[in-house]
Design an enzyme around this catalytic site. Structure first.
Site, PDB file in Angstrom:
ATOM      1  N   SER A 143       0.862  -1.183   0.000  1.00 24.48           N
ATOM      2  CA  SER A 143       0.000   0.000   0.000  1.00 24.48           C
ATOM      3  C   SER A 143       0.894   1.226   0.000  1.00 24.48           C
ATOM      4  CB  SER A 143      -0.888   0.002   1.249  1.00 24.48           C
ATOM      5  OG  SER A 143      -1.505   1.260   1.430  1.00 24.48           O
ATOM      6  N   TYR A 156      -1.795   0.045  10.588  1.00 27.35           N
ATOM      7  CA  TYR A 156      -1.871  -0.385   9.187  1.00 27.35           C
ATOM      8  C   TYR A 156      -0.582  -0.058   8.448  1.00 27.35           C
ATOM      9  CZ  TYR A 156      -3.689  -0.954   4.437  1.00 27.35           C
ATOM     10  OH  TYR A 156      -3.887  -1.350   3.134  1.00 27.35           O
TER      11      TYR A 156
END
Length: 258
Positions: A143, A156
């Site tokens: 990501s 995250y």
């Protein structure tokens, strides 16, 4: 008398997280590209629905329900395969948006286990088959959060940074072997479950993430990128590909019409 030739067998691609979102879209896209796809995720009914669609479109799909965080299950799954040419590590997720002072360590642990250890389990278990095929490919879906931190995203970002490091390190360690390691780092992608899971089922908060954003990426956009990357010639490795919607210039820079 001419000797009949046997048609070449399609390459096999294993996709984790294939029950929904980017994983399901990637399974469909690779099947369209001619791969025999093996769909893995925890939800057997969702996997069967995706496989049914692929078969209806003329593709080849098998279903193997599993939890990538369960090492024994992953090892057993790998033992059932005769061949694996491509592994696409998509299983992942984000849970919670609390800042570090209030974050639940259980959320951080859960994110690390699925985003990092899940990819580790799958990669380790399937690496012998990937190398044996002579042109193996490991894809790690990280990501843009893996290299850009933001408030409320510590857990995250930490997990996705772990996935990023896994890909970078593996590429160094297998240099000289017939194995390519590709990292795809998407930015803002609107799927049916990612933001909903992150906001613990609040559709109002999940919808607000994409409010006013003209044309955020969708799962099919990322699947198209994955398919392109894994179908390059064997000597071409796409080390790291960052893909964002045009409306997103950076993690904190997003154009909204309202």
């Amino acid at each position: 008398m001419a000797i009949p030739t046997r048609a070449p067998q399609p390459r096999t691609a294993v996709i984790t997280g294939a029950s929904s979102g980017i994983g399901a879209a990637t399974a469909r896209e690779l099947a369209r590209a001619g791969f025999a796809v093996v769909l893995t995720a925890r939800r057997a009914d969702r996997l069967e629905a995706v496989a049914k669609q692929i078969r209806a479109d003329g593709g080849t799909a098998r279903v193997h329900p599993l939890d990538v965080t369960d090492r024994d299950t992953v090892t057993a799954f790998a033992g059932q395969l005769d061949v694996c040419d491509v592994l696409v590590n998509i299983a992942g997720g984000a849970y919670g948006t609390e800042e570090i002072a209030q974050a639940d360590p259980a959320d951080w642990r859960r994110m690390y286990e699925v985003n990092v250890l899940g990819a580790l389990h799958m990669t380790q278990s399937l690496m012998p088959l990937l190398v044996a095929g002579g042109d193996g490919v490991v894809v790690v879906l990280s990501s843009t959060a893996s290299f850009t931190c933001y408030e409320g995203g510590g857990g995250y970002s930490a997990a996705k940074h772990g996935a990023h490091v896994l890909a970078q390190t593996l590429r160094l360690e297998v240099c000289g072997q017939p194995l390519r390691v590709i990292e795809i780092a998407p930015g803002m992608v609107q799927t049916e479950e990612f933001a909903l899971n992150r906001y613990r089922g609040s559709s109002e908060k999940a919808d607000a993430v994409y409010a006013g954003v003209p044309d955020p990426l969708v799962a099919e956009d990322v699947a198209d990128v994955v398919s392109w990357a894994v179908t390059r010639p064997p000597h071409v490795n796409v080390d790291l590909l960052v893909v964002r919607p045009r409306a997103q210039a950076a993690q904190h820079k997003v154009h909204r019409t309202s």
